[in-house]
Write an enzyme that holds these catalytic residues in place. Structure first.
Site, PDB file in Angstrom:
ATOM      1  N   ARG A  82       0.911  -1.090  -0.097  1.00 46.48           N
ATOM      2  CA  ARG A  82      -0.125  -0.026   0.126  1.00 46.48           C
ATOM      3  C   ARG A  82       0.877   1.203  -0.016  1.00 46.48           C
ATOM      4  O   ARG A  82       1.855   1.360   0.774  1.00 46.48           O
ATOM      5  CB  ARG A  82      -0.909   0.001   1.327  1.00 46.48           C
ATOM      6  CG  ARG A  82      -2.054   1.111   1.226  1.00 46.48           C
ATOM      7  CD  ARG A  82      -3.139   0.750   2.184  1.00 46.48           C
ATOM      8  NE  ARG A  82      -2.535   0.670   3.563  1.00 46.48           N
ATOM      9  CZ  ARG A  82      -2.457   1.477   4.748  1.00 46.48           C
ATOM     10  NH1 ARG A  82      -3.296   2.671   4.357  1.00 46.48           N
ATOM     11  NH2 ARG A  82      -2.396   1.485   5.758  1.00 46.48           N
ATOM     12  N   SER A 152       6.258  -5.106   8.222  1.00 43.17           N
ATOM     13  CA  SER A 152       5.806  -5.751   8.910  1.00 43.17           C
ATOM     14  C   SER A 152       6.498  -7.387   9.174  1.00 43.17           C
ATOM     15  O   SER A 152       5.585  -8.364   9.056  1.00 43.17           O
ATOM     16  CB  SER A 152       4.303  -6.136   8.841  1.00 43.17           C
ATOM     17  OG  SER A 152       3.550  -4.630   9.119  1.00 43.17           O
ATOM     18  N   ASP A 205       3.314  -0.854  13.213  1.00 44.83           N
ATOM     19  CA  ASP A 205       2.024  -0.134  13.435  1.00 44.83           C
ATOM     20  C   ASP A 205       1.486   0.109  14.581  1.00 44.83           C
ATOM     21  O   ASP A 205       0.537   1.143  14.586  1.00 44.83           O
ATOM     22  CB  ASP A 205       0.913  -1.152  12.544  1.00 44.83           C
ATOM     23  CG  ASP A 205       1.054  -2.409  13.278  1.00 44.83           C
ATOM     24  OD1 ASP A 205       1.793  -2.598  14.122  1.00 44.83           O
ATOM     25  OD2 ASP A 205       0.170  -3.428  12.778  1.00 44.83           O
TER      26      ASP A 205
END
Length: 511
Positions: A82, A152, A205
């Site tokens: 993204r 991540s 995050d």
């Protein structure tokens, strides 16, 4: 031959009472669990390699909502990449534009240079076709666009813009990446394409959640994820971060955001009261003996715990307690019951009628349909419908008693999760000297003039599960007192991996 069962009983009520006892954690036990958090916080702050990793993020401040600017964010963690553009308006608001790009298996498993070239090409495409900002005019030669990168995967971070890839997960196995600096791999790809984009921050995050809440509310102390998984981050005094002693960061002093990785709390099984159902879930998981706390409270596991309890009641002898002893393929399936089912059951039970009569039930073990009032029956009927649709039972195989018992099980498991979630937040409040646990009169209290203690949260549980946040607050009141709980401002901070990454890039420039 006599029947043998894990749940062999003289009466059904005694079985249900025993399950309730196992899943109900007393306030005294929650205090001991909070103390366990404080022990593991200190161990992780002092040493590397601990289960509660207490990872230094090298983010040394949080935004206050007055910041302005345009930043890019990258979020890589699965099937999609993204790319986001975040315009900070300086009034606690922002504008977000984003686009997803699919990452093929070929890229995931090929050369790292090919993967990062694709990432750079995706950023270039986004800036050309989707960005709201014109990056081709009004900029000086050599001006860079600043980017934060949410990566991540396991990384050993040594600076805000440096982190060595430890291993790949989630189906990635790109060659010549492990033991390399992920920021440098990305920057080299930008440079190969002669793009004026500079990656200035590597982001987690949960840290992004903290920064996002700080921006939209004017400040925050804690960021927490209560969703498919769980984690927490908070602002710590660098002087407590003993494992950084001798480093430039320690010499500089001040504060730093810590990524707790609290899903791994109590992997030693010292503090959390395990039940047979927790042991079964852990034994059948892909990571036995790891992420113990996460298995108690995260959305990935709560439905599975309920499924195991239901099956034990279906299989009970000498007489089944649920569904006339019948099961279904959906109920038999590993992870076949998710937390959305629990949420739907709870929502059906709460309903629109909040009067006391609307929650009156006869004893679950000796159920009598004739004693159900007109306000309770419609609620149980809605729960029966949820069970039939989710677990594929025939309506005639679901009794009002079945519906009431399943509702009770969902509540027990969710209430325990919320209480433990609140305990983690309470432990951070104590760790940062904003609160004391019951019975403690010696811990120094600081920041007593702080009118608001900001807590940014994200995740499906805290956003969608009925009354989950209220239950967290109830635990906070019990553990740190009403005066502190009233000052705690819990608010949603969506998209820590996107907006939060852009805000981390902002912090990199401020530092």
């Amino acid at each position: 031959m006599p029947s043998i069962s894990a749940l062999q009983f003289a009466d059904a009520q005694s079985v249900l009472d025993n399950i309730e006892r196992q899943f109900t954690i007393s306030d005294d036990t929650l205090v001991e669990i909070a103390k366990g958090f404080l022990v593991e916080f200190e161990e992780g702050l002092n040493n590397y390699g601990k289960d509660m990793a207490m990872i230094p993020t090298f983010v040394t401040g949080v935004p206050d909502g007055t910041e302005q600017g345009t930043f890019l964010a990258l979020d890589l963690g699965g099937t999609n990449l993204r790319v986001c553009e975040v315009v900070l308006n300086g009034d606690k608001t922002f504008n977000l534009t984003q686009k997803k790009f699919k990452v093929s298996d070929t890229l995931k498993q090929g050369e790292a240079s090919a993967l990062f070239n694709y990432i750079a090409e995706s950023v270039d495409s986004f800036m050309t076709t989707h960005s709201k900002t014109d990056y081709t005019t009004g900029r000086k030669q050599g001006d860079s666009v600043y980017l934060g990168f949410t990566f991540s995967f396991p990384v050993e971070q040594t600076a805000l813009d440096r982190g060595k890839i430890l291993t790949w997960t989630k189906g990635f196995s790109a060659k010549n990446a492990v033991d390399h600096d992920v920021v440098q791999l990305l920057q080299d790809a930008f440079d190969r394409k002669h793009m004026h984009v500079k990656c200035v921050a590597l982001v987690n995050d949960t840290v992004g959640t903290l920064l996002t809440r700080a921006y939209i509310s004017g400040g925050a102390l804690i960021g927490a994820i209560f969703g498919t998984g769980t984690n927490g981050a908070y602002v710590e005094d660098i002087a407590k971060l003993k494992k950084l002693d001798g480093s430039p960061a320690a010499a500089k002093g001040g504060h730093m955001v810590i990524n707790c990785e609290w899903g791994a709390f109590d992997n030693s099984r010292t503090y959390l009261p395990m039940t047979p159902y927790d042991n079964t879930l852990d034994r059948l998981s892909i990571n036995p003996k790891y992420q113990t706390f996460e298995k108690f409270i995260s959305g990935m596991y709560l439905g599975e715990i309920v499924r195991h309890i239901i099956l034990s009641l279906v299989d009970a002898v000498p007489q089944a307690i649920l569904f006339k002893g019948k099961s279904t393929s959906a109920l038999n399936e590993h992870y076949g019951l998710d937390t959305a089912f629990m949420s739907a059951v709870e929502a059906a039970w709460i309903g629109e009628d909040q009067s006391a009569e609307a929650f009156e039930l006869p004893p679950l073990g000796a159920f009598d349909d004739s004693k159900l009032n007109d306000k309770v029956q419609p609620k149980l009927q809605r729960i029966k419908t949820v069970i039939a649709e989710t677990l594929h039972y025939k309506p005639e195989d679901i009794s009002f008693q079945d519906a009431a018992i399943v509702r009770s099980l969902c509540a027990l498991v969710a209430n325990r999760a919320a209480a433990l979630s609140g305990t983690a937040v309470a432990a951070v409040l104590v760790q940062t000297h904003r609160a004391r646990l019951p019975g403690d009169t010696t811990r120094e209290l600081k920041h007593q003039n702080e009118s608001v203690i900001g807590v940014g949260v994200d995740g499906s549980l805290v956003e969608h599960y009925p009354a989950f946040q209220d239950k967290i607050r109830a635990t906070l009141r019990n553990l740190v007192g009403e005066d502190v709980e009233k000052r705690v401002d819990i608010g949603l901070a969506k998209d820590g991996s996107g907006v939060g990454a852009a805000l981390c890039a902002l912090q990199a420039l401020k530092q």
